[in-house]
Design a protein around this motif. Sequence first.
Motif, mmCIF file in Angstrom:
data_model
loop_
_atom_site.group_PDB
_atom_site.id
_atom_site.type_symbol
_atom_site.label_atom_id
_atom_site.label_comp_id
_atom_site.label_asym_id
_atom_site.label_seq_id
_atom_site.Cartn_x
_atom_site.Cartn_y
_atom_site.Cartn_z
ATOM 1 N N ASN A 185 -46.565 -64.972 35.585
ATOM 2 C CA ASN A 185 -46.616 -63.516 35.383
ATOM 3 C C ASN A 185 -47.051 -62.770 36.639
ATOM 4 O O ASN A 185 -47.115 -61.546 36.641
ATOM 5 C CB ASN A 185 -47.574 -63.176 34.236
ATOM 6 C CG ASN A 185 -47.027 -63.601 32.888
ATOM 7 O OD1 ASN A 185 -45.820 -63.573 32.673
ATOM 8 N ND2 ASN A 185 -47.912 -63.996 31.975
ATOM 9 N N SER A 186 -47.367 -63.511 37.704
ATOM 10 C CA SER A 186 -47.816 -62.866 38.935
ATOM 11 C C SER A 186 -46.626 -62.296 39.700
ATOM 12 O O SER A 186 -45.541 -62.873 39.711
ATOM 13 C CB SER A 186 -48.564 -63.882 39.809
ATOM 14 O OG SER A 186 -48.825 -63.333 41.080
ATOM 15 N N GLN A 187 -46.850 -61.170 40.389
ATOM 16 C CA GLN A 187 -45.807 -60.534 41.186
ATOM 17 C C GLN A 187 -45.831 -60.994 42.635
ATOM 18 O O GLN A 187 -44.942 -60.649 43.410
ATOM 19 C CB GLN A 187 -45.970 -58.998 41.130
ATOM 20 C CG GLN A 187 -45.875 -58.422 39.735
ATOM 21 C CD GLN A 187 -44.566 -58.755 39.060
ATOM 22 O OE1 GLN A 187 -43.497 -58.612 39.661
ATOM 23 N NE2 GLN A 187 -44.626 -59.198 37.808
#
Length: 698
Positions: A185-187
Motif C-alpha cells: 500500500n506504500s506509494q
Amino acid sequence: MVFLNPAVLLGLIAAVIPILIHLFNLRKLKKVEFSTLLFLKELQKSKIRKIKVKQWLLLALRVLIIVFLVAAFARPTIKHFSLGSASSTAKTTAVIILDNSYSMSVINEKGSYLNQAKKNAKELIENMQNGDEAAVILTSYPKSGEQTLTSQKPKLINKINETKISYISHPLTDALNEASAIINNSQNFNKEVYILSDFQKFNFPEKIDTTEMGKSLFDKNTRVYTFAFNGKDVQNLTNKNLTVNNQIYEINKPISFTSTIRNNSKQIVRNSILSLFINGKRKAQASINLNPNETKQVNFETTLKESGFLEIISETEEDDILQDNKYFAGIYVPKQISVLVAADNPGDTEYVNTALSNNLSDYIKLKSIKLTQINAFNLKQFDVVIIIGFKLLNNYDRIRNFVNGGGNLILMPGSNSTLLQFNNLCKAIGLPSASAEVQINHGSQQPMLFDKVNFKHPVFSNIFQKGSKPQLDSPEIYHFFKTEPSGKGKTIISLIDKSSFLSEFQIKSGKVMLFNAAPVLSWSNFPIKGIFAPLMNKLIFYLTSKNRTAKSVIAGNKIDVNLSKVILPQIKVVRPGKQMEFLDIDLEERKKFLDYDRTDLVGTYKFFSGDKLIDYADVNINPDESVLNYLNSKDFEKYINKLHFRDRIISLNTNEDFRSKIYQSRFGTELWKYFIILAFILAIIEMMVSKSSKKDMD
C-alpha cells in the motif's frame, strides 16, 4: 546507467579546458626565419600528419581523463532493474520482521541471537534517509495492529529496544502476510523487507494458505533481505508435556504424573535431573539419559497432601534454551465438597447419607432436602446434586440447565418411582429412556445379579488392594428399570440381562451417573453391601475431579473461560507472576464462555468471580519451537517462491558491511572504482603520447 551524485556532473564543464587550450595553441603563430625552401623540404608530409594525430589524441585523452574522474565522483551505477523516470532520490519504505520467538534466546560468542538481531535492526533504522519510512513486525504479534509505517526513528528504535523473548510462536508466513499488506500500500518506489530470524523450519509450515496473498506476496519493486542467526551447536532438553494420571484427587492418597522429555541436541545427555514441583516445593526427581532426538516419558508418584489449587511443574536443568525447561499442569482439590441430596421420600436417603457422612475428615458437606424444596436452592452452589425419586420434581428445566452448565448429577429411582416418571426426567435431561420396569418375586424367582464390572474405571481406583485381582460380591436386585446407554454413555456395571446397573453420561458440559435401582432394601441389598459406601464416595470424588485438571493452552492461543458459575459482572484474572487484570462482563448477555487472549506468559491463569474460582488454565510453550532445524538461503528462496514471490532475495552477512550491500542492491552496481582505474590508465597513456609528441616536435 544512473549517477547517485548527479550534481558532481557539473564538473564535466572542466572537460572544455583542454579543448580551449588546444584551440588557443592553434591560433598562436611561431615566426621562423629561413632564406631558402630547403627547410620546407625537410618537413615531410607524413611527419606533419603524425604530429597532428598525436595532438588530437592528446586532446581526447585529456578530455576523457577529466570525464572519467568527474563521473567517478558522481558514482555511476548500473541498475539491476529499470527505474523508469524515478531519480536517485527515490524514497524507501522498509518493513523489518524481527523474530523474537524463544529459540532466538540461544547465546553464542556475540550474545543472544535476539540481541544481535536487535542491533542490526537498529542499524537499519539509523541508515534511513529523510523521507524514508519503516515499520517493525514482531513474529510473536504479527497482527497486533501496532506495526504502522513511520519516519520517526526514535519511535522505531524504542520498539526494538523494548522487544523481548516471547513464549509465543507464530509461522513466519503470518509476519510476511502482514508485511505484504503494509508495503504493497506504500506509494514509495523503493520497497524493502528485512527478515531477522534463526530461520527455524518450524516457522515455515509446509501447508501454506495463499488465499490472502493475491497474485504475488510483494510487488516487483520489493526486495527481500535476510539476516540468519544460527550455527551454534545447541544443547537443549525440551519439556514437552506433563499429564496427571489420576482422575480422582484425594487427600493423603497417591497421585502420579508423567513428564515427556525430548533431547533436541546432537549430543547424548547423561544424568540430567528432572524435578517435579507442587506449589513450589520439590516433591520428586529423576535422573534421565537421552540420545540425540530421543523422547522419553518419566513417571513420578507422590502423596497428595494439600487442597486448593495446586500448580504442578516439571522442570529440567538449565541449558541453552531456558524457556522450554518447564511445563505447567494445574489441578484443583477442593477443601470441601458440597453435596445436595434431594428425595421424594426422606427415608430413601438413609443409606446414601450414611455412606457419605462416614467421611472422617468432613471432606464432604451434605445438605439433605425434600425434592419439593429444590427450587429454593441455587444448584450452582453445589459440587454434586443427588436426586432420589422423581415424583415430586416439577421443574425439569432447572435440572437440565444445571447439567448443561457443567453440573454433576447422580440420579437414583426412589422407592415409589414409576417408569413414566423415570423416563420423563431422562428425556428432559437427554438420557436414553428405560425400556421396562422389572420386578422379581423374592421367594419364587432368582434375583438379578451383576454381570460385568469395569474395574478400570476411576471410581474403583484405590478400593482394592494393590496386586490382587479385584472382585465384587454382587448384590441381589429385585426391582429395577431396564436401561442401556444406547451410544450416549458408557456402562460401568452391567446386569446379567445386559442392562446397565450404573452408567455414565456426558451431557454438554455436565456429567450424569445413573443408577437403575433405588438405594433402598425393598429394591436390592446393594445399600448394605461393602462396596456401597466406598463407591458412593468415589462417585463424588470422580465427579468433582472431572473438571479439576486445568485446560492446557499453547502460548498465544485463546482460553475459553467457562462463565456458568459467574455471579458478578466483573471477573478477576490472576496471571502468572500474580499479575492481576479485571474484565467487565454483561450478565444479561448470558454468555457461556469468554475468549481470553492475553496468554503471552507461561504458567497458570486463574479466573475469579468475587472470591470464587470459576475457571483456570495452564499456558505452555509450543515444544515444536525447540526443534532446532534451520532453513538455508536456498531453502528459504524455494519456500518464498511458494508465496508467489520470485524476485530478488538477498542474504546479508552481519560480519560484513551489509549497509553497502543494501545500498548497492537498492540502486545497482556502482562503477566509480572502474572509472578511476580507467582515468589512471588514460593518464599513463597521455604521458607516453605527450613525451613521444615532444620528440617529434624537436
